[in-house]
Design an enzyme around this catalytic site. Sequence first.
Site, PDB file in Angstrom:
ATOM      1  N   ASP A  18       0.842  -1.201   0.000  1.00 44.17           N
ATOM      2  CA  ASP A  18       0.000   0.000   0.000  1.00 44.17           C
ATOM      3  C   ASP A  18       0.878   1.251   0.000  1.00 44.17           C
ATOM      4  O   ASP A  18       0.561   2.260  -0.636  1.00 44.17           O
ATOM      5  CB  ASP A  18      -0.922  -0.010   1.224  1.00 44.17           C
ATOM      6  CG  ASP A  18      -2.293   0.585   0.934  1.00 44.17           C
ATOM      7  OD1 ASP A  18      -2.344   1.620   0.249  1.00 44.17           O
ATOM      8  OD2 ASP A  18      -3.313   0.026   1.381  1.00 44.17           O
ATOM      9  N   HIS A  21       2.148   3.172  -3.277  1.00 46.57           N
ATOM     10  CA  HIS A  21       1.452   4.319  -3.889  1.00 46.57           C
ATOM     11  C   HIS A  21       2.127   5.635  -3.490  1.00 46.57           C
ATOM     12  O   HIS A  21       2.342   6.515  -4.316  1.00 46.57           O
ATOM     13  CB  HIS A  21      -0.012   4.345  -3.440  1.00 46.57           C
ATOM     14  CG  HIS A  21      -0.843   3.213  -3.947  1.00 46.57           C
ATOM     15  ND1 HIS A  21      -1.113   3.039  -5.286  1.00 46.57           N
ATOM     16  CD2 HIS A  21      -1.464   2.197  -3.292  1.00 46.57           C
ATOM     17  CE1 HIS A  21      -1.877   1.966  -5.438  1.00 46.57           C
ATOM     18  NE2 HIS A  21      -2.098   1.435  -4.253  1.00 46.57           N
ATOM     19  N   HIS A 198      -9.229  -4.078   6.753  1.00 41.66           N
ATOM     20  CA  HIS A 198      -8.174  -3.220   6.199  1.00 41.66           C
ATOM     21  C   HIS A 198      -8.733  -1.804   6.157  1.00 41.66           C
ATOM     22  O   HIS A 198      -9.685  -1.533   5.424  1.00 41.66           O
ATOM     23  CB  HIS A 198      -7.810  -3.710   4.791  1.00 41.66           C
ATOM     24  CG  HIS A 198      -6.891  -2.818   4.014  1.00 41.66           C
ATOM     25  ND1 HIS A 198      -5.543  -3.084   3.864  1.00 41.66           N
ATOM     26  CD2 HIS A 198      -7.122  -1.670   3.313  1.00 41.66           C
ATOM     27  CE1 HIS A 198      -4.990  -2.138   3.111  1.00 41.66           C
ATOM     28  NE2 HIS A 198      -5.933  -1.276   2.761  1.00 41.66           N
ATOM     29  N   HIS A 200      -8.310   2.593   6.070  1.00 42.21           N
ATOM     30  CA  HIS A 200      -7.520   3.783   5.725  1.00 42.21           C
ATOM     31  C   HIS A 200      -7.922   4.914   6.657  1.00 42.21           C
ATOM     32  O   HIS A 200      -9.051   4.958   7.158  1.00 42.21           O
ATOM     33  CB  HIS A 200      -7.726   4.172   4.264  1.00 42.21           C
ATOM     34  CG  HIS A 200      -6.899   3.365   3.315  1.00 42.21           C
ATOM     35  ND1 HIS A 200      -5.663   3.761   2.863  1.00 42.21           N
ATOM     36  CD2 HIS A 200      -7.114   2.145   2.754  1.00 42.21           C
ATOM     37  CE1 HIS A 200      -5.156   2.841   2.063  1.00 42.21           C
ATOM     38  NE2 HIS A 200      -6.025   1.839   1.981  1.00 42.21           N
ATOM     39  N   TYR A 289     -11.432   5.923  -3.812  1.00 41.95           N
ATOM     40  CA  TYR A 289     -10.302   5.000  -3.670  1.00 41.95           C
ATOM     41  C   TYR A 289      -9.041   5.774  -3.283  1.00 41.95           C
ATOM     42  O   TYR A 289      -8.658   6.739  -3.952  1.00 41.95           O
ATOM     43  CB  TYR A 289     -10.111   4.292  -5.010  1.00 41.95           C
ATOM     44  CG  TYR A 289      -9.336   3.014  -4.983  1.00 41.95           C
ATOM     45  CD1 TYR A 289      -9.688   1.978  -4.133  1.00 41.95           C
ATOM     46  CD2 TYR A 289      -8.277   2.805  -5.862  1.00 41.95           C
ATOM     47  CE1 TYR A 289      -8.994   0.782  -4.137  1.00 41.95           C
ATOM     48  CE2 TYR A 289      -7.578   1.613  -5.881  1.00 41.95           C
ATOM     49  CZ  TYR A 289      -7.939   0.600  -5.010  1.00 41.95           C
ATOM     50  OH  TYR A 289      -7.248  -0.587  -5.020  1.00 41.95           O
TER      51      TYR A 289
END
Length: 343
Positions: A18, A21, A198, A200, A289
């Site tokens: 991750d 990115h 998961h 964010h 996203y």
Amino acid sequence: MNRKSDKPIKITEVCLRDGSHVMAHQYTEEQVCKVTRALDDAGMHYIEVSHGDGLGGSTLQYGRSRVDEMKLIEAAVEESKQSKVAVLLLPGIGTVHDLKQAHDIGAGLVRVATHVTEADVSSQHISMARELGMETLGFLMMAHMAPVEKLVEQAKLMESYGAQAVYVTDSAGALLPDQVRERISALRESLDIEIGFHGHNNLSVAVANTLVAIEEGATRIDGSIRCLGAGAGNTQTEVLLAVLDRMGIQVGIDLYKMMDVAEDVVGPLLPRAQEINKGSLTLGYAGVYSSFLLHAERASKRFGLDPRDILMELGKRNVVGGQEDMILDVAAELAKSQKLGVR
């Protein structure tokens, strides 16, 4: 905390996937080796290594990797003495050939990821991973975009294909704690396999969401050390470990060593501070996203726009992972509309 599962919690560190990115997919073998070696020494359970968009993601659309991801995976495997190296695969981006290659060089776990309503495309990859003897988990991305009943339906599909766990994946960092509770609880009541989460941190609730998930029975948990993940990053691993320890939940990972990894190894790699800024906050607010942030920022410079306007429009259109090419189209349309005085 009264946990609704007696199974041990297993942590997957995602900073080398991750976090790719954030690094614009420019990780070097030396960096991967150094981070893996330190995480392994701290006792991390799983370390995920691949392009940010999973195996096969090094393309013009998603961003070219500096180093072939198979070399990075192999480097991580060589450095891992106790941690298991994991990879992510999105059907349509990664192939069965990519999966076999990752397995052959030592990857022991794969998360097969689809949009929350498209689990049916994961059958071949989940089945093949099980045949290869890999730990095989399902990953339902953008979990905020489907009603709970649909989420359960899709998770049961992954279970039927052979997935050993299914993740509620808050790819946009848009879920609130009560929404996480509802989703994890529904999966726990409907599945016979493990449940993962998961998160964010775009709305600053990733740790809170993760704790709710654990309370409701999730046992597979993701984190990114120093928040090195897309958008504002994921549940911050070292912070989560400290909180769990305060709550009397031991996972067998050395907290002091993880603090040192965050400060001395991962911190110096960050191209900029991982914080909730106006861009990452907009991701969570609009439900977009998390990996779209850098793409939107680049498009905003090209067309002279506020990146928040691009992200909000992407959210209105329910754009999902895999539709990165639409970011430029949306930016061009917005620029044209603003030139004509239309908002």
